[in-house]
Design a protein around this motif. Structure first.
Motif, mmCIF file in Angstrom:
data_model
loop_
_atom_site.group_PDB
_atom_site.id
_atom_site.type_symbol
_atom_site.label_atom_id
_atom_site.label_comp_id
_atom_site.label_asym_id
_atom_site.label_seq_id
_atom_site.Cartn_x
_atom_site.Cartn_y
_atom_site.Cartn_z
ATOM 1 N N TRP A 523 -45.960 -30.600 -57.759
ATOM 2 C CA TRP A 523 -47.061 -30.064 -58.938
ATOM 3 C C TRP A 523 -47.931 -30.894 -58.992
ATOM 4 O O TRP A 523 -48.718 -29.502 -59.119
ATOM 5 C CB TRP A 523 -46.688 -29.875 -60.109
ATOM 6 C CG TRP A 523 -46.825 -28.753 -61.298
ATOM 7 C CD1 TRP A 523 -47.619 -29.758 -62.537
ATOM 8 C CD2 TRP A 523 -47.379 -27.682 -61.613
ATOM 9 N NE1 TRP A 523 -48.382 -29.332 -63.321
ATOM 10 C CE2 TRP A 523 -48.397 -28.020 -62.666
ATOM 11 C CE3 TRP A 523 -47.043 -27.070 -60.644
ATOM 12 C CZ2 TRP A 523 -49.221 -26.063 -62.781
ATOM 13 C CZ3 TRP A 523 -47.356 -25.127 -60.785
ATOM 14 C CH2 TRP A 523 -47.885 -25.158 -61.964
ATOM 15 N N PHE A 524 -47.790 -31.544 -59.180
ATOM 16 C CA PHE A 524 -49.346 -31.981 -58.465
ATOM 17 C C PHE A 524 -49.804 -32.233 -58.014
ATOM 18 O O PHE A 524 -51.660 -32.506 -57.820
ATOM 19 C CB PHE A 524 -49.362 -34.550 -58.739
ATOM 20 C CG PHE A 524 -50.664 -34.825 -59.035
ATOM 21 C CD1 PHE A 524 -51.283 -34.992 -59.997
ATOM 22 C CD2 PHE A 524 -50.341 -35.500 -58.019
ATOM 23 C CE1 PHE A 524 -52.176 -35.817 -59.883
ATOM 24 C CE2 PHE A 524 -51.860 -36.753 -58.195
ATOM 25 C CZ PHE A 524 -52.486 -37.144 -59.204
ATOM 26 N N ASN A 525 -49.706 -32.208 -56.527
ATOM 27 C CA ASN A 525 -49.917 -32.189 -55.723
ATOM 28 C C ASN A 525 -50.230 -30.677 -54.924
ATOM 29 O O ASN A 525 -51.528 -30.104 -54.314
ATOM 30 C CB ASN A 525 -49.242 -32.491 -54.201
ATOM 31 C CG ASN A 525 -49.168 -34.234 -54.028
ATOM 32 O OD1 ASN A 525 -49.744 -34.985 -54.326
ATOM 33 N ND2 ASN A 525 -47.467 -34.338 -53.667
ATOM 34 N N LEU A 526 -49.372 -29.421 -55.718
ATOM 35 C CA LEU A 526 -50.076 -28.194 -55.755
ATOM 36 C C LEU A 526 -51.226 -28.054 -56.483
ATOM 37 O O LEU A 526 -52.301 -27.190 -56.197
ATOM 38 C CB LEU A 526 -49.044 -27.893 -56.030
ATOM 39 C CG LEU A 526 -49.241 -26.043 -55.650
ATOM 40 C CD1 LEU A 526 -49.383 -25.443 -54.386
ATOM 41 C CD2 LEU A 526 -47.948 -25.283 -55.970
ATOM 42 N N ALA A 527 -51.441 -28.699 -57.977
ATOM 43 C CA ALA A 527 -52.314 -28.445 -58.383
ATOM 44 C C ALA A 527 -54.318 -28.850 -57.410
ATOM 45 O O ALA A 527 -54.501 -28.381 -57.905
ATOM 46 C CB ALA A 527 -52.274 -29.463 -59.744
ATOM 47 N N ALA A 528 -53.800 -30.145 -56.933
ATOM 48 C CA ALA A 528 -54.847 -30.273 -56.693
ATOM 49 C C ALA A 528 -54.973 -29.527 -54.872
ATOM 50 O O ALA A 528 -56.201 -29.230 -55.338
ATOM 51 C CB ALA A 528 -55.059 -31.849 -55.742
ATOM 52 N N VAL A 529 -54.335 -28.683 -54.918
ATOM 53 C CA VAL A 529 -55.043 -27.890 -53.212
ATOM 54 C C VAL A 529 -55.348 -26.686 -54.507
ATOM 55 O O VAL A 529 -56.504 -25.983 -53.416
ATOM 56 C CB VAL A 529 -53.858 -27.957 -52.834
ATOM 57 C CG1 VAL A 529 -54.269 -26.495 -52.357
ATOM 58 C CG2 VAL A 529 -53.067 -28.987 -52.078
ATOM 59 N N MET A 530 -54.866 -26.353 -54.812
ATOM 60 C CA MET A 530 -55.570 -25.169 -55.867
ATOM 61 C C MET A 530 -56.617 -25.841 -56.989
ATOM 62 O O MET A 530 -57.097 -24.597 -57.596
ATOM 63 C CB MET A 530 -54.640 -24.492 -57.045
ATOM 64 C CG MET A 530 -53.099 -23.760 -56.208
ATOM 65 S SD MET A 530 -53.494 -23.439 -55.033
ATOM 66 C CE MET A 530 -52.185 -22.897 -54.133
ATOM 67 N N GLN A 531 -57.063 -26.861 -56.757
ATOM 68 C CA GLN A 531 -58.338 -27.398 -57.319
ATOM 69 C C GLN A 531 -58.229 -27.238 -59.225
ATOM 70 O O GLN A 531 -58.722 -26.705 -60.250
ATOM 71 C CB GLN A 531 -59.223 -26.134 -57.269
ATOM 72 C CG GLN A 531 -59.884 -26.784 -55.613
ATOM 73 C CD GLN A 531 -60.452 -28.088 -55.497
ATOM 74 O OE1 GLN A 531 -61.911 -28.591 -55.545
ATOM 75 N NE2 GLN A 531 -59.313 -28.527 -54.483
ATOM 76 N N GLN A 532 -56.928 -27.505 -59.473
ATOM 77 C CA GLN A 532 -56.958 -27.517 -60.816
ATOM 78 C C GLN A 532 -55.941 -28.812 -61.682
ATOM 79 O O GLN A 532 -56.026 -29.779 -60.387
ATOM 80 C CB GLN A 532 -55.771 -26.903 -61.327
ATOM 81 C CG GLN A 532 -55.903 -24.995 -60.383
ATOM 82 C CD GLN A 532 -57.130 -24.482 -61.244
ATOM 83 O OE1 GLN A 532 -57.017 -24.515 -62.277
ATOM 84 N NE2 GLN A 532 -57.843 -23.487 -61.317
ATOM 85 N N ILE A 536 -50.560 -35.286 -65.643
ATOM 86 C CA ILE A 536 -49.472 -36.777 -65.064
ATOM 87 C C ILE A 536 -50.670 -36.866 -64.636
ATOM 88 O O ILE A 536 -51.574 -36.229 -63.585
ATOM 89 C CB ILE A 536 -48.702 -36.305 -65.133
ATOM 90 C CG1 ILE A 536 -47.967 -35.133 -63.860
ATOM 91 C CG2 ILE A 536 -47.436 -35.549 -65.748
ATOM 92 C CD1 ILE A 536 -46.886 -35.119 -62.672
ATOM 93 N N THR A 537 -51.134 -38.370 -64.343
ATOM 94 C CA THR A 537 -51.894 -38.539 -63.118
ATOM 95 C C THR A 537 -51.275 -39.976 -63.292
ATOM 96 O O THR A 537 -50.662 -41.346 -63.534
ATOM 97 C CB THR A 537 -52.979 -39.173 -64.266
ATOM 98 O OG1 THR A 537 -53.206 -39.971 -65.477
ATOM 99 C CG2 THR A 537 -54.065 -37.697 -63.905
ATOM 100 N N PRO A 538 -51.590 -40.747 -62.326
ATOM 101 C CA PRO A 538 -51.118 -42.069 -61.619
ATOM 102 C C PRO A 538 -51.647 -42.792 -62.242
ATOM 103 O O PRO A 538 -52.937 -43.073 -62.562
ATOM 104 C CB PRO A 538 -51.244 -42.167 -60.383
ATOM 105 C CG PRO A 538 -51.223 -41.038 -59.618
ATOM 106 C CD PRO A 538 -52.365 -40.036 -60.899
#
Length: 775
Positions: A523-532, A536-538
């Motif tokens: 979910w975190f990586n997909l949000a980055a692709v979708m610019q959202q 949660i953050t590392p």
């Protein structure tokens, strides 16, 4: 050339001067012509009243006697013939000074020219005499020199063109005549361009003609019956040997007691003198025919002139049948008669956009050169302004560029230049080695090459999944793999790093919890692709390093995708069946051909390149169906073929036609070769060098580029739509375009794993130290 005692009755073909009446023989044939009739006509033409006849050999008296005889019989002929014999050819200065002194009164009044007829026995003596003339300054405007020689080309008279004097001479060899030049080319320099053939000495030209004429006449009467050679009894041909009355060979022994005539002598003599207009021989020195006395007849003697700032140039000709013809202004007593300068004849070929008939609007009536328009019409006008000549332009009569027939003659533009029916050809005439041997070309005014024309493919509208088109399929696969790989790395890093673990008793029994589960990582990586954004953050350095390179990766990828997306959703695509000559040569579904008899067809026929040989064999296999008579027919064949025929034509015409309605053809691939169009002139034309300089000047000034833009693109009827010929896949981003962001992503992932390991080791060591202190 061949001398036998007269009692053998063997013809004597001689290249020497015509002998006196005492030495005449019916067995002599003279290859030289008598210059006196031409000299007499020139005296009448220029209306000379007094001439100085200067000679250095006794045989010249034969000509002098004829002049005096004409003077006595014709009161309108020359008034004074003043003879001067040169005793020492290297010391003529005193004689020349005396002649000049006797004409001082005329010089002061500027009344008449001082006319010399020079009759020397060799070219060296002509030049020795003229060098002394130059030393004494007798090359001014008032001096006129007529040289009684048939070899004017052998004398270097161009060095006298700056003084003002006029020099006239004769030449029996016409180096502008295609038959003479081609004959010299075949004999001396086979395969060389005709404009490269050098002039030869008069003696050599006469020798060549004598041998060729004799051989030609002998072959013309060879009887098929070898036992009755030449139609004469007693003369046989056996095993390539001639037998006369059963005696092998020809007896050439000399004996005063021998009174037997050679059996073939009179026959051969009569044969050489026999002439018919239908079966005549043309040699290097023109038509060869002899009268009963063995003198040349039906000849044409060229008249050449050197004057102020004018190099050696042919101004006319003389023949006994037609008399004297002078093609320049006639000057009598320093007054010019009304004889306007004849305009040059310029020809072109009706072929848009080079040369076209100007369309008429209501009420308009064009005359002269204004009747035509186009690239070549404008170019001809500009050249005439630079070179400074008047001209009349017209289409070539048979509307053909120029092809060579088996008999050596040419048609079209080339043929009219060879026959001197035109002076200049400004046309889309391709410079080829074969044409270069027949005419002369200027430097190219347009660089072209053979190109491929096909029917424009039908445009395809964007499909349902056209949003995928901005990126190549390989990129999409790499993106999916990268997404999965980053998710795995981020999950592992989060598991290894102790900083991603935190205490939360509400979620499990031992209270330790990690937010980056498999699902959360995806979910975190997909949000980055979708610019959202996500909740949660590392928290660890390694996790943040993974997130950073992934964000950078998606930033570049999405920006590139967005930039290309609009074009792919709005522009209709065209997929061309072929993109290069290699593709065309390796397929068999699409036929292709060229203009029949044109330079493009000749290029494929003579090419040694494997690809072009394969294409020529393919065209030959289809026969005449793939070749067309005109370019218009070839273009129409492309339009009617539904994409199953490609036309090979010159790039300039290809580009022009693609900009014209119905805008359904395109040019594909690069040019197959490199050549050019040139302005053509006859061999040895005086206009060649000035035109060449004019073309170079127009190139440097950019005028030729302006002309092409005007006639090709400014008048386009297709706009920018007609120029789109590329497949949309060529615009899609390829893997090589975005490979850098993948390298950065991979590097970041590796680095994050290494940092996660360091964090784990650091945390473990720190905890071990704390336990030791507690104990």
């Amino acid at each position: 050339m061949i001398n036998y005692p007269e009692y053998y009755e063997e013809p004597d073909l001689t290249k020497n001067e015509i002998k006196s009446e005492m030495s005449k023989s019916k067995m002599q044939l003279y290859l030289r012509v008598d210059l006196i009739p031409a000299i007499i006509e020139l005296i009448f033409f220029y209306d000379w009243k007094t001439v100085y006849y200067i000679y250095n050999y006794e045989e010249a008296f034969q000509k002098i006697e004829i002049l005096f005889d004409r003077q006595n019989k014709d009161s309108k002929f020359i008034e004074n013939i003043i003879l001067r014999k040169v005793v020492d050819i290297f010391d003529c200065r005193d004689m020349l000074r005396a002649i000049e002194a006797s004409n001082e009164n005329h010089a002061q009044n500027n009344e008449n020219k001082i006319v010399f007829i020079l009759d020397m026995d060799s070219n060296e003596n002509y030049m020795n005499f003229l060098s002394q003339v130059k030393d004494l300054g007798m090359t001014k405007n008032r001096y006129f020199y007529l040289l009684a020689t048939m070899g004017i080309y052998e004398l270097d008279l161009n060095e006298f063109k700056h003084g003002g004097a006029t020099f006239l001479g004769f030449s029996i060899v016409d180096y502008h005549d295609m038959n003479s030049i081609r004959l010299l080319s075949d004999l001396l320099q086979p395969g060389e361009p005709l404009n490269k053939i050098p002039t030869i000495p008069l003696e050599a030209a006469l020798l060549i003609d004598g041998l060729l004429y004799f051989t030609w006449k002998m072959h013309s009467v060879m009887d098929k019956n070898s036992n009755n050679l030449f139609g004469l009894r007693g003369v046989k041909l056996h095993k390539s040997e001639i037998y006369v009355n059963k005696t092998k060979g020809i007896d050439c022994s000399y004996s005063l007691n021998n009174t037997t005539k050679w059996v073939l002598g009179e026959f051969v003599n009569n044969l050489l003198k026999k002439y018919s207009e239908e079966n005549s021989y043309k040699g290097v020195t023109g038509k060869l025919a002899f009268d009963s006395d063995g003198k040349r007849q039906n000849y044409t003697l060229g008249i050449y002139k050197v004057a102020l700032n004018h190099p050696l140039k042919k101004i006319g000709f003389f023949s006994k049948e037609k008399g004297l013809t002078i093609n320049e202004e006639k000057i009598v007593k320093n007054e010019k008669k009304n004889d306007p300068v004849k305009p040059k004849v310029v020809i072109s070929i009706l072929d848009p956009p080079f040369f076209m008939i100007r369309p008429k609007e209501p009420g308009e009536n064009f005359t002269g050169n204004d009747r035509y328009e186009g690239f070549c019409a404008d170019l001809a006008k500009k050249i005439s302004e630079i070179v400074n000549f008047t001209y009349e332009i017209r289409p070539v009569r048979d509307n053909s560029f120029g092809n060579r027939y088996p008999n050596g003659s040419w048609n079209g533009v080339v043929g009219e230049l060879i026959r001197h029916e035109a002076d200049i050809a400004v046309a889309p005439l391709t410079i080829t080695s074969q044409r270069e041997r027949a005419i002369e070309f200027s430097t190219p005014f347009m660089d072209i090459g053979i190109s491929i024309m096909i029917k424009k493919p039908k445009k395809e509208k964007p499909g349902v999944f056209s949003f995928m088109s901005p990126l190549d399929s390989k990129i999409w696969i790499c993106v999916i793999l990268a997404f999965a790989g980053v998710s795995v790395v981020l999950y592992l890093v989060s598991r290894f790093s102790p900083y991603e673990w935190h205490y939360d008793a509400s979620k499990n029994e031992n209270g330790l919890n990690n937010d980056f589960t498999i699902l959360n990582t995806l979910w975190f990586n997909l949000a980055a692709v979708m610019q959202q954004g996500v909740d949660i953050t590392p928290k660890s350095v390694s996790g943040r390093l993974v997130a950073s390179v992934w964000w950078f990766f998606t930033l570049i990828l999405i920006s590139s995708y967005t930039a290309n997306l609009a074009a792919f959703l709005t522009v209709e695509r065209m997929i061309s069946p072929i993109e290069s000559v290699e593709q065309l040569s390796r397929q068999t579904e699409i036929q292709y051909g060229a203009l029949e008899g044109g330079s493009t067809q000749e290029f494929f026929r003579t090419s040694k390149v494997d690809t072009y040989q394969r294409m020529w064999n393919f065209m030959q296999s289809w026969g005449p169906t793939v070749f067309v008579k005109t370019n218009a027919e070839g273009v129409q064949k492309v339009r009617d073929s539904k994409g199953k025929y490609a036309y090979l034509l010159e790039s300039s015409l290809n580009e022009y036609l693609n900009e014209r309605e119905p805008c359904d053809t395109i040019k594909v691939g690069s040019n197959l070769d490199s050549k050019g169009y040139g302005v053509a002139t006859p061999i040895r034309s005086e206009l060649r060098d000035p035109i060449n300089l004019a073309i170079l000047q127009l190139k440097e000034e950019g005028y030729l580029d302006q002309l092409k833009t005007r006639w090709w693109y400014d008048k386009s009827k297709c706009g920018t739509a007609g120029s789109s010929s590329k497949d949309s896949s060529q615009n899609a981003l390829n893997l090589i375009n975005v490979a850098g962001i993948f390298y950065i992503l991979i590097t970041g992932l590796i680095l994050s794993i290494f940092v996660a390991g360091c964090e784990l080791m650091y945390k473990a060591r720190k905890q071990s130290k704390k336990k030791n202190v507690t104990q």
